[in-house]
Design an enzyme around this catalytic site. Structure first.
Site, PDB file in Angstrom:
ATOM      1  N   HIS A 173     -12.351  36.868 -10.020  1.00 57.99           N
ATOM      2  CA  HIS A 173     -10.767  36.676 -11.369  1.00 57.99           C
ATOM      3  C   HIS A 173     -10.346  35.949 -11.736  1.00 57.99           C
ATOM      4  O   HIS A 173     -10.912  35.266 -11.314  1.00 57.99           O
ATOM      5  CB  HIS A 173     -10.035  37.863 -10.673  1.00 57.99           C
ATOM      6  CG  HIS A 173     -10.600  39.876  -9.513  1.00 57.99           C
ATOM      7  ND1 HIS A 173     -10.536  40.367 -10.610  1.00 57.99           N
ATOM      8  CD2 HIS A 173     -10.474  39.776  -8.574  1.00 57.99           C
ATOM      9  CE1 HIS A 173     -10.751  41.635  -9.333  1.00 57.99           C
ATOM     10  NE2 HIS A 173     -11.116  41.008  -9.033  1.00 57.99           N
ATOM     11  N   PRO A 217      -8.714  42.892  -5.612  1.00 58.21           N
ATOM     12  CA  PRO A 217      -9.441  42.966  -4.724  1.00 58.21           C
ATOM     13  C   PRO A 217     -10.464  41.693  -5.068  1.00 58.21           C
ATOM     14  O   PRO A 217     -11.150  42.047  -6.534  1.00 58.21           O
ATOM     15  CB  PRO A 217      -9.442  44.063  -4.059  1.00 58.21           C
ATOM     16  CG  PRO A 217      -9.257  45.074  -5.148  1.00 58.21           C
ATOM     17  CD  PRO A 217      -8.613  44.552  -6.074  1.00 58.21           C
ATOM     18  N   ASN A 222     -19.756  48.060 -11.535  1.00 58.38           N
ATOM     19  CA  ASN A 222     -17.825  48.456 -12.131  1.00 58.38           C
ATOM     20  C   ASN A 222     -17.390  47.707 -12.966  1.00 58.38           C
ATOM     21  O   ASN A 222     -17.049  46.975 -12.550  1.00 58.38           O
ATOM     22  CB  ASN A 222     -17.535  48.523 -10.650  1.00 58.38           C
ATOM     23  CG  ASN A 222     -17.221  46.911  -9.740  1.00 58.38           C
ATOM     24  OD1 ASN A 222     -18.336  46.371  -9.984  1.00 58.38           O
ATOM     25  ND2 ASN A 222     -16.670  46.849  -9.561  1.00 58.38           N
ATOM     26  N   ASP A 268     -20.928  40.394  -1.573  1.00 57.76           N
ATOM     27  CA  ASP A 268     -19.693  40.334  -2.444  1.00 57.76           C
ATOM     28  C   ASP A 268     -18.582  39.741  -3.304  1.00 57.76           C
ATOM     29  O   ASP A 268     -17.453  40.040  -3.430  1.00 57.76           O
ATOM     30  CB  ASP A 268     -18.291  41.543  -1.675  1.00 57.76           C
ATOM     31  CG  ASP A 268     -17.735  42.498  -2.520  1.00 57.76           C
ATOM     32  OD1 ASP A 268     -17.931  42.685  -3.312  1.00 57.76           O
ATOM     33  OD2 ASP A 268     -16.335  42.961  -1.847  1.00 57.76           O
ATOM     34  N   HIS A 296     -20.525  40.808  -8.524  1.00 60.18           N
ATOM     35  CA  HIS A 296     -19.766  41.347  -9.307  1.00 60.18           C
ATOM     36  C   HIS A 296     -20.114  40.420 -10.071  1.00 60.18           C
ATOM     37  O   HIS A 296     -19.233  39.899 -10.173  1.00 60.18           O
ATOM     38  CB  HIS A 296     -19.091  41.842  -8.835  1.00 60.18           C
ATOM     39  CG  HIS A 296     -18.847  42.746  -8.241  1.00 60.18           C
ATOM     40  ND1 HIS A 296     -18.531  43.835  -8.506  1.00 60.18           N
ATOM     41  CD2 HIS A 296     -18.069  42.610  -6.851  1.00 60.18           C
ATOM     42  CE1 HIS A 296     -18.405  44.911  -7.937  1.00 60.18           C
ATOM     43  NE2 HIS A 296     -18.033  44.420  -6.272  1.00 60.18           N
ATOM     44  N   ARG A 303     -18.971  40.594 -13.796  1.00 62.67           N
ATOM     45  CA  ARG A 303     -18.386  40.879 -14.475  1.00 62.67           C
ATOM     46  C   ARG A 303     -19.382  40.918 -15.852  1.00 62.67           C
ATOM     47  O   ARG A 303     -20.037  41.565 -15.937  1.00 62.67           O
ATOM     48  CB  ARG A 303     -17.211  40.331 -14.418  1.00 62.67           C
ATOM     49  CG  ARG A 303     -16.317  40.056 -13.732  1.00 62.67           C
ATOM     50  CD  ARG A 303     -16.088  41.305 -12.666  1.00 62.67           C
ATOM     51  NE  ARG A 303     -14.947  40.840 -11.676  1.00 62.67           N
ATOM     52  CZ  ARG A 303     -14.894  41.558 -10.666  1.00 62.67           C
ATOM     53  NH1 ARG A 303     -15.790  42.919 -10.937  1.00 62.67           N
ATOM     54  NH2 ARG A 303     -13.707  41.252  -9.825  1.00 62.67           N
ATOM     55  N   HIS A 310     -20.860  45.792   2.907  1.00 62.83           N
ATOM     56  CA  HIS A 310     -19.903  45.401   3.622  1.00 62.83           C
ATOM     57  C   HIS A 310     -18.983  45.515   4.194  1.00 62.83           C
ATOM     58  O   HIS A 310     -18.158  46.375   4.557  1.00 62.83           O
ATOM     59  CB  HIS A 310     -19.057  44.638   1.743  1.00 62.83           C
ATOM     60  CG  HIS A 310     -18.483  45.641   1.321  1.00 62.83           C
ATOM     61  ND1 HIS A 310     -17.999  46.706   1.272  1.00 62.83           N
ATOM     62  CD2 HIS A 310     -17.779  45.620  -0.175  1.00 62.83           C
ATOM     63  CE1 HIS A 310     -17.655  47.620   0.372  1.00 62.83           C
ATOM     64  NE2 HIS A 310     -18.163  46.567  -0.736  1.00 62.83           N
TER      65      HIS A 310
END
Length: 426
Positions: free
Chosen positions: A298, A312, A95, A294, A63, A65, A224
């Site tokens: 954040h 998460p 996402n 994965d 991710h 982002r 995952h």
């Protein structure tokens, strides 16, 4: 185009391990391989540093982002973190904000990656609203589609994605959980109880039922997997499957408690010692096709709040290949490790085979097989990880299509160099 030499203590060509080996690179490919005796070279000589070169590591699940979530991570920081960890290609998840469920959002994401990526990349699209959108997105150079747990209640849309993926020869990736089977609210602790293993298995069966209903047979990949039964079921259904470093080597008992419990919060959750051990055994036995990180960064303030409210995920890109190698090299050997992190992921994505022999793409991950401890290298914007201070090997250098993009002593070299790896397979 001028050629250069790269020399290492151990070179895995894709078929054999060579000692005291050098590769001559020209035009982005391996021109020649030399073994023993070549000294006084002009190039990158890592012999004497316990260096191991394997075909470039591919991370099937990250991710990055970016877009409206750039405060967590962006395409530049995430791919720089990847290069510092010996990852040569990342597959980015949809996402984001906005989610990659429309052609407009997907186009914006691809444009941002093209402008900022330090390593090669590809992207998964989310589940769109119509079959027409799915077909158009499938033509945009993506690796495939990602199905999230909340998508499984929309069987018609999932069927559209399965049909579009099969027609285009693309991958369908499933996050295997059925929310209706969760056992109560998420309090931040004992999450393996509230999100049980049978919720994973049920998702695998549900996707197979949807595929049977539409007569679709795309390539399906389960990502995952956190429970051993999920791996076994996925293989019985004919799907490929990956596991993460944290589900293989961390447990909720070890990392999920105390004031830093939010750091270790991840979906699917960390499991118990038994599940972790059995999952690692399935990797050694060859039932798990690949390891994927994965990487889910954040901002620090988001992870320092109460674990029930913390989002998460945690970062891995700066370290995970060395972390995995330090734990699996002894039981799987160099060939087994390369299969898990490079060769099998290439096959899952439908890419050219990974190798380091004459004529192969000169894309390599060079690990230093000396134990160190995980620390923050300063590339990812995420400043936390439950693996902090744990033993690991480090990345000595990363080479992409004949260009050294990172060394442990010089850091990042050059600027934007990544390309859309799946753009040529459509």
């Amino acid at each position: 185009m001028s050629s250069q030499l790269v020399c290492v203590d151990l070179l895995y060509t894709g078929e054999a391990v060579l000692e005291d080996a050098c590769i001559r690179v020209s035009g982005g490919r391996v021109e020649r391989v030399f073994t023993r005796g070549l000294r006084g070279i002009s190039g990158l000589d890592l012999r004497g540093r316990r260096s191991l070169a394997i075909p470039g590591v591919i991370d099937l699940h990250v991710h990055l982002r970016g877009l409206r979530l750039s405060y967590k991570e962006d395409e530049e920081s995430g791919t720089a973190a990847a290069a510092s960890g010996c990852v040569t290609l990342v597959a980015d998840m949809p996402n984001t904000q906005p989610p990659l469920r429309t052609t407009e959002a997907l186009r914006e994401k691809l444009s941002s990656l093209k402008a900022k990526a330090r390593v090669d990349y590809t992207v998964y699209a989310g589940v769109p609203r119509s079959y027409g959108d799915a077909v158009e997105m499938a033509s945009m150079g993506i690796a495939g589609f990602k199905i999230y747990p909340e998508d499984l209640v929309h069987a018609g849309r999932v069927q559209d994605v399965l049909e579009a993926a099969e027609e285009a020869g693309l991958l369908v990736v499933l996050h295997p959980e059925v929310p209706e089977l969760f056992a109560g609210p998420d309090y931040g602790w004992l999450r393996r109880v509230s999100r049980p293993c049978h919720a994973e298995s049920a998702a695998v069966d549900l996707l197979q039922q949807i595929a049977r209903a539409c007569g679709c047979r795309p390539r399906i990949h389960i990502t995952h997997a956190s429970c051993p039964e999920t791996v076994v079921l996925s293989k019985r259904r004919g799907f490929t499957v990956d596991a993460t470093p944290h589900h293989l080597f961390l447990s909720e008992e070890e990392a999920g408690g105390g004031p830093s419990a939010g750091w270790a919060k991840v979906n699917p959750p960390l499991r118990g010692l038994r599940e972790k051990s059995l999952l690692a055994q399935l990797v050694v036995e060859g039932l798990v096709d690949a390891v994927a990180s994965d990487h889910a960064p954040h901002s620090p303030w988001e992870k320092w709040i109460h674990p029930a409210a913390a989002p998460p995920g945690f970062p891995w890109l700066e370290w995970w290949p060395g972390f995995v190698a330090a734990r699996l090299l002894g039981s799987m050997g160099i060939g087994g490790l390369a299969r898990l992190v490079s060769q099998a992921p290439a096959g899952i994505l439908g890419l050219e085979g990974r190798c380091l022999w004459e004529g192969c793409p000169a894309t390599a991950s060079i690990l230093q097989l000396e134990r160190t401890r995980v620390y923050h290298k300063g590339y990812s914007k995420a400043l936390y990880t439950p693996a902090l201070g744990m033993e690991s090997f480090d990345c000595a250098a990363t080479m992409i299509r004949g260009r050294i993009v990172y060394t442990a002593w010089d850091g990042m070299l050059g600027g934007v160099y990544g390309v859309l790896a799946t753009g040529d397979i459509h």
